[in-house]
Scaffold this active site. Structure first.
Site, PDB file in Angstrom:
ATOM      1  CG  ASN A   1       9.769 -31.386  54.443  1.00 55.17           C
ATOM      2  OD1 ASN A   1       9.355 -31.997  53.454  1.00 55.17           O
ATOM      3  ND2 ASN A   1      11.024 -31.005  54.551  1.00 55.17           N
TER       4      ASN A   1
ATOM      5  CG  HIS B   1      10.226 -35.588  55.426  1.00 55.49           C
ATOM      6  ND1 HIS B   1      11.125 -34.550  55.428  1.00 55.49           N
ATOM      7  CD2 HIS B   1       9.852 -35.758  56.723  1.00 55.49           C
ATOM      8  CE1 HIS B   1      11.313 -34.121  56.662  1.00 55.49           C
ATOM      9  NE2 HIS B   1      10.547 -34.834  57.476  1.00 55.49           N
TER      10      HIS B   1
ATOM     11  CD  GLU C   1      15.394 -25.613  53.043  1.00 56.45           C
ATOM     12  OE1 GLU C   1      15.195 -24.848  53.996  1.00 56.45           O
ATOM     13  OE2 GLU C   1      15.882 -26.755  53.170  1.00 56.45           O
TER      14      GLU C   1
ATOM     15  NE  ARG D   1      22.658 -18.122  28.990  1.00 57.71           N
ATOM     16  CZ  ARG D   1      23.718 -17.378  28.697  1.00 57.71           C
ATOM     17  NH1 ARG D   1      23.700 -16.576  27.665  1.00 57.71           N
ATOM     18  NH2 ARG D   1      24.813 -17.458  29.432  1.00 57.71           N
TER      19      ARG D   1
ATOM     20  CG  ASP E   1      16.203 -20.648  50.882  1.00 61.61           C
ATOM     21  OD1 ASP E   1      15.305 -19.842  50.620  1.00 61.61           O
ATOM     22  OD2 ASP E   1      16.878 -20.582  51.927  1.00 61.61           O
ATOM     23  CB  ILE E   2      11.795 -24.065  48.820  1.00 62.69           C
ATOM     24  CG1 ILE E   2      12.387 -24.735  47.573  1.00 62.69           C
ATOM     25  CG2 ILE E   2      10.269 -24.159  48.806  1.00 62.69           C
ATOM     26  CD1 ILE E   2      12.220 -26.237  47.538  1.00 62.69           C
TER      27      ILE E   2
ATOM     28  CG  ASP F   1      12.147 -36.117  49.355  1.00 64.34           C
ATOM     29  OD1 ASP F   1      12.703 -35.150  49.904  1.00 64.34           O
ATOM     30  OD2 ASP F   1      12.317 -37.293  49.719  1.00 64.34           O
TER      31      ASP F   1
ATOM     32  NE  ARG G   1      13.725 -14.729  31.180  1.00 65.56           N
ATOM     33  CZ  ARG G   1      14.716 -13.864  30.962  1.00 65.56           C
ATOM     34  NH1 ARG G   1      14.477 -12.551  30.956  1.00 65.56           N
ATOM     35  NH2 ARG G   1      15.946 -14.302  30.745  1.00 65.56           N
TER      36      ARG G   1
END
Length: 369
Positions: A236, A241, A271, A260, A228-229, A245, A291
């Site tokens: 936000n 928002h 998120e 891949r 998650d972020i 988004d 990566r």
């Protein structure tokens, strides 16, 4: 006299119109019509996109005078083909299906690209083989193309193939809307649950290296990663928002560019995102996830600047419960967030070095079933 004639003519015309509207005597449905309707009913019965693709290729191969039917599907970005399903008959006329990843450099796919780019059907003859190409169109966009192959001219199959292409385009659009997140286009949580059910309860036999069905693990390892972020609430609260988004949307693009084609990508909600990495050993899985984490950290998001993600992953071994694997990946994610964020950690790696205690089967905070 002329008035009387007009009235008579009008009455005659009305009689002819009523006669045309009257139901015609019923006649038995022709076997070919019955087979056609049965085929359409069979392939639109599916709620799974992979099964739908296979059923379309098989139905068309059985109805059209073709020895092979190939369904080529275009990726959402329009720049590559994401999947290829081929249905071909053997010497005894028995059809078999093969799904694979298209080779981007294969010159045999040039006519497919021409068909999609021009959005027109056309036929060609190569030596003794006849081919027909039909685009799959929806709202002015080519979703893919059908390729029919035969040792005789395919003129009679043109209308049939175009009809199937139209039905498929309408139906696949409805399925995509139900299976994918509206903002990012990634698979949604509902689809994630179905992939896990398929993975743990319906293993498939070993397949050739070039065969692929998204979400089917076969004999290979599958790693489930949750990320998650970091500090998304702060994004936000600070920027609004709309920019939040946009961060989610751009992150989904980074996911598509990083992983891949055989890896399956989901937006789990808010998120939080999930990736199923098939066919990797632990070092490969960690390398792919690391990566991706570094790629996101180095990307400059408009207005917001740099954003990071925390990643946790676990092995999805056959015989495990889905809730258990999710719980393990969630524990690894929590560890990453508790130890500085912007990190990648695997549950098995943390257990080996004693940072986490191995636990028996348990369920995490995510309820699936």
């Amino acid at each position: 006299m002329s008035v009387a004639y007009d009235i008579v003519a009008q009455e005659a015309a009305s009689a002819r119109a009523l006669s045309a509207l009257a139901p015609a005597p019923r006649s038995p449905m022709a076997p070919a019509q019955a087979r056609l309707l049965a085929s359409v009913a069979a392939f639109t019965h599916h709620r799974d996109i992979d099964a739908l693709d296979h059923s379309l290729a098989l139905s068309l191969a059985e109805l059209a005078p073709a020895c092979a039917v190939v369904l080529c599907k275009r990726a959402a970005d329009g720049r590559r083909l994401e999947s290829l399903v081929r249905c071909a008959a053997d010497a005894q006329g028995v059809f078999s299906l093969h799904a694979g990843e298209p080779d981007a450099d294969d010159p045999a796919l040039d006519p497919v690209w021409r068909c999609m780019d021009q959005q027109q059907s056309f036929a060609e003859t190569l030596a003794d083989e006849h081919r027909l190409y039909v685009p799959i169109l929806h709202e002015g966009r080519a979703l893919g193309a059908l390729q029919l192959e035969s040792d005789t001219p395919l003129d009679g199959a043109h209308a049939l193939a175009e009809g199937f292409a139209r039905i498929y385009a309408n139906y696949i659009t409805l399925l995509n809307e139900s299976e994918r997140d509206k903002l990012t286009g990634l698979y949604n949580r509902r689809t994630f649950e179905r992939h896990l059910q398929r993975l743990f309860h319906h293993p498939v036999p070993a397949r050739a290296p070039d065969e692929r069905r998204a979400g089917y693990a076969g004999p290979d390892n599958v790693w489930l990663a949750i990320f998650d972020i970091d500090h998304f609430k702060r994004i936000n609260d600070t920027y609004g928002h709309i920019y939040g988004d946009e961060v989610i949307l751009l992150l989904a693009q980074q996911m598509r560019a990083s992983f891949r084609q055989g890896d399956v990508l989901f937006r789990f909600g808010g998120e939080e995102f999930v990736v199923l990495l098939a066919g990797h050993d632990e070092a490969e899985a960690r390398g792919a996830l690391e990566r991706f984490r570094q790629r996101v950290a180095s990307y400059l998001f408009p207005q917001v600047g740099h954003v990071t993600v925390s990643v946790g992953y676990a092995l999805a071994a056959m015989g495990d419960y889905p809730e258990t694997v999710i719980d393990r990946a969630d524990k690894a994610l929590y560890f990453a967030k508790e130890h500085g964020r912007n990190r990648t950690h695997g549950y098995e790696e943390l257990v080996r070095r004693g940072a986490l205690a191995a636990e028996p089967v348990s369920t995490g905070s995510i309820d699936l079933f």
